[in-house]
Scaffold this active site. Structure first.
Site, short mmCIF file in Angstrom:
data_model
loop_
_atom_site.label_atom_id
_atom_site.label_comp_id
_atom_site.label_asym_id
_atom_site.label_seq_id
_atom_site.Cartn_x
_atom_site.Cartn_y
_atom_site.Cartn_z
CB SER A 283 -14.22 37.56 -22.80
OG SER A 283 -14.28 36.43 -23.94
CG ASP A 284 -18.21 41.08 -26.53
OD1 ASP A 284 -18.96 41.96 -26.66
OD2 ASP A 284 -18.74 40.04 -27.39
CD1 TRP A 285 -15.69 36.15 -31.43
CD2 TRP A 285 -17.77 35.63 -31.42
NE1 TRP A 285 -15.83 35.21 -32.41
CE2 TRP A 285 -17.10 34.70 -32.27
CE3 TRP A 285 -19.25 35.41 -31.08
CZ2 TRP A 285 -17.77 33.73 -32.83
CZ3 TRP A 285 -19.92 34.30 -31.76
CH2 TRP A 285 -19.15 33.34 -32.73
N GLY A 286 -13.86 36.92 -28.83
CA GLY A 286 -12.34 37.07 -29.10
C GLY A 286 -11.69 38.45 -28.10
#
Ligand code: GLC
Length: 732
Positions: A283-286
């Site tokens: 996933s992208d960050w967070g």
């Protein structure tokens, strides 16, 4: 005649059975069988340097958070790229965790790690696939040495909206060119280097259609049709997958109500079932926990469940997986099979990276002199000559007085772009220094910033006085690297107001002016273009910036760059791009659509770029003129260097499907060839078109190749006027 030929034949879209098609190897399956539920979850958790080592207190101290590693609760780390820190954490994993599974270290090596190459948008304007593969390979070489076996690149998001700051990181507006560049950069990053175990893993990002956010605002939602998704935004991802991309990053945003990070249509139906890809998704960050903020999940557990079920394998730094994944499996709200499948994908990636055989960083060198020539070549080939009225350029080195004016005249950090990784601004050659290095002994070069980007330190009068003193002004304007890229969207594409004030003052001196732009995306520099004779688009060129720009200004290098993204006259025209639809009332016809306050055409079209010589195109021929569906069509034309000096020309082929079951763009790029020609020399261009070039996806996801008339255009930019037609016939 020496020719540089990069015949870009768009590969047939076919599932290339990638190396990882034999999905799970026996040793990894055996390792999986030894893992506890918690250890399996750990492989799907990524933590940041801050999570594991606390705020960097300077001495690189590592605190008790390393228990996450000892307990096998983390499998990947982001933002550590120093060999000794990598090895300290890696040795904890190898020696102090139960199974000793190595950590995977990832970093944003978007255009270099220590050596800073031009931003990707700049490099895309070289149209030199071999160059872009080479700079990616160099970046990977430096990364591997630093202990980074996973880079978050290439970013392949097609974008037609210059308000979106991240256009700086991509390859512009065109899916065909973007696909070839995506494949070249994946192959570069994942180069198998002799004498090394494993390879650096590329991450193709951000899946998908991140470049089309509402209002150009980063992270905003995307609402597009299935045919637009498949014809415009997916092709570079598919090309990257076919080139063997080991990992893929799901994007922050939603598409038509479903966030990408929990989007089964994207992550399972297309990526896995249609394309047959076996790599792992991060996933992208967070972004996993942000499913709650989207209003798509009511709890962390629900977010985890939706992301895992859709096919996001690693949770980057949101904390959702390590908080709730084990419990979901225990409570049978997530089946073990999907957990095991995700873990195996990650273990296979670590194996491909050579981590089981050679987990430690081996060298600690930060200086890479062998990459300097490549950084220079990349900078030179990325420069686009936008305007050169009266052939003001190239300048004479014997010019007596040269004034270098503007906020980027002596810029260093700003030339490094938006993802400068471990690049050092000390390595940057400034524009003024580059100019000084080339001029004749009798030439005087003086500098006046006139203003900084925001106008905090303004001294317009001094700048105007210096312009009056000079024989020629090099006016350095633009948008600093730290003001472009992620979460730096803009409502205006104009130069900052202090720069506009400086422009007016310099224009009033009526001196000859060459504008040099340092920026990360299209600017609506309409008045500046009207005011001055020459405009050079120099982007953020990395450490070789000043030297490369000076070599172009003084004609040591003949510029060959071509825009890969359209420049609007005004931000109000955005999105504006070459492969647009005709509509029923196009601006080109009387009474057609128009603005009351601006022409409808762009300031500079896709594919535009001038040279210090000239090129002519003639004698277009299509064969056969009545091809049957499935038959290859060749389009030939002759390009000639009609000027007085050698030059490289990027000859372009555009195609229009005149009538379709869905309306088709007025023209689409379907081929190009970089040709180096001596004065008077000619080259016979030869492009091949297959069904994959002529077909398109409809809204049901079907790929259609339909009979009917097609136009072919060959020329120097997307306004190419040398035209031919052919009729594609049904197969009998
Ligand atoms: C960022 C970016 C992504 C990057 C990741 C790790 O938010 O969206 O491109 O690779 O986080 O830094």
């Amino acid at each position: 005649m020496k020719r540089i030929i990069t015949q870009a034949a768009f590969g047939a879209i076919s599932i290339v059975v990638s190396a990882s098609s034999a999905f799970a190897s026996d040793d990894m399956v055996a390792l999986l069988r030894r893992m506890t539920l918690e250890e399996k979850v750990g492989q799907l958790v990524q933590m940041s340097s801050n999570d594991l080592t606390g705020p960097d207190k300077g001495q690189g101290g590592i605190d008790e958070k390393l228990d996450f590693i000892r307990k096998g609760q983390v499998g990947a780390v982001v933002n550590i790229a120093s060999p000794d820190k990598v090895n300290r954490l890696q040795n904890v994993a190898l020696r102090e965790s139960r199974l000793g599974i190595p950590l995977l270290f990832g970093f944003d090596v978007v255009h270099g790690l220590h050596t800073t190459f031009p931003i990707p948008l700049a490099e895309s304007c070289s149209w030199d696939l071999e160059l872009m593969q080479a700079t990616a390979a160099a970046a990977a070489r430096e990364s591997y040495n630093a202990g980074v076996r996973w880079v978050y690149a290439p970013m392949v998001d097609v974008s037609r909206d210059a308000r979106w700051g991240r256009v700086a990181e991509g390859a512009g507006e065109d899916p065909y060119l973007g696909s070839l560049i995506a494949a070249a950069r994946v192959k570069g990053f994942q180069t198998i280097e002799a004498g090394r175990v494993g390879k650096v893993l590329a991450t193709v990002k951000h899946f998908a259609a991140y470049g089309a956010p509402e209002a150009g605002r980063d992270y905003a939602g995307v609402d597009i049709s299935e045919s637009t998704l498949r014809n415009v935004y997916l092709p570079p991802f598919r090309a990257a997958i076919e080139a063997g991309a080991a990992s893929l990053m799901s994007a922050f945003h939603e598409i038509s109500g479903v966030p990408c990070t929990a989007n089964p249509h994207l992550l399972d139906e297309i990526l896995r079932k249609e394309w047959g890809w076996k790599g792992f998704v991060v996933s992208d960050w967070g972004a996993v926990d942000e499913l709650r903020t989207h209003g798509f999940a009511s709890s962390v557990e629900a977010a985890t469940q939706k992301a895992m079920r859709a096919g996001t394998d690693i949770d980057m730094c949101s904390g959702a997986y390590n908080a709730s994944l084990a419990a979901l499996v225990k409570n049978k709200r997530l089946d073990v099979a999907s957990l095991d499948r995700a873990v195996l994908r990650v273990l296979e990636g670590k194996k491909a990276a050579g981590l089981f055989a050679q987990p430690l960083a081996t060298q600690n060198n930060e200086d890479w002199p062998q990459h300097k020539p490549l950084a220079m070549r990349a900078a030179l080939e990325s420069i686009v000559l936008l305007k050169n009225e009266g052939n003001l350029l190239p300048l004479a080195k014997t010019t007596k007085r040269i004034a270098v004016i503007g906020p980027f005249a002596e810029t260093k950090l700003e030339a490094l772009g938006s993802w400068w990784a471990l690049g050092r601004k000390e390595d940057v050659v400034t524009l003024a220094a580059g100019i000084r290095s080339l001029v004749a002994p009798g030439t005087e070069v003086r500098v006046a910033l006139g203003t900084d980007f925001r106008g905090k330190t303004k001294n317009i009068e001094d700048a105007a006085a210096l312009a009056k003193w000079s024989d020629i002004v090099v006016l350095s304007l633009g948008d600093p690297g730290w003001n472009t890229g992620e979460n730096n969207s803009k409502v205006s594409l104009d130069l900052s107001l202090p720069q506009q004030e400086l422009v007016r003052a310099v224009k009033a001196t009526r001196k000859p002016v060459v504008v040099v732009l340092t920026n990360g995306g299209p600017l609506s520099i309409t008045s500046e273009v009207d005011s001055f004779s020459a405009v050079v688009e120099a982007w953020a060129l990395g450490q070789a910036a000043g030297t490369a720009i000076a070599q172009v200004l003084f004609g040591e290098h003949n510029p060959s760059g071509k825009l890969t993204i359209t420049f609007p006259r005004h931000v109000g025209q955005v999105p504006i791009y070459h492969a647009h639809k005709n509509s029923g009332r196009p601006p080109t016809q009387p009474g057609g659509s128009h603005y009351t306050d601006s022409p409808s055409d762009p300031l500079f079209v896709f594919g535009h770029g001038l040279s210090y010589t000239t090129f002519a195109y003639e004698n277009l021929r299509i064969n056969p003129t009545e091809p049957k569906i499935g038959q290859t069509v060749t389009v030939e034309a002759t390009v000639t260097n009609t000027g007085k000096r050698a030059g490289v020309e990027v000859a372009q082929l555009y195609v229009q499907d005149e009538v379709g079951s869905l309306t088709r763009p007025v023209r689409e790029l379907k081929g190009f060839e970089r040709v180096s020609l001596e004065p008077g020399a000619s080259h016979r261009l030869r492009f091949t078109l297959t069904a994959q070039h002529l077909g398109y996806f409809d809204n049901a996801g079907r790929f259609l190749v339909e009979p009917g008339w097609f136009k072919a255009f060959v020329g120097t930019d997307s306004n190419a006027s040398l035209t031919g037609r052919f009729e594609l016939k049904q197969t009998r």
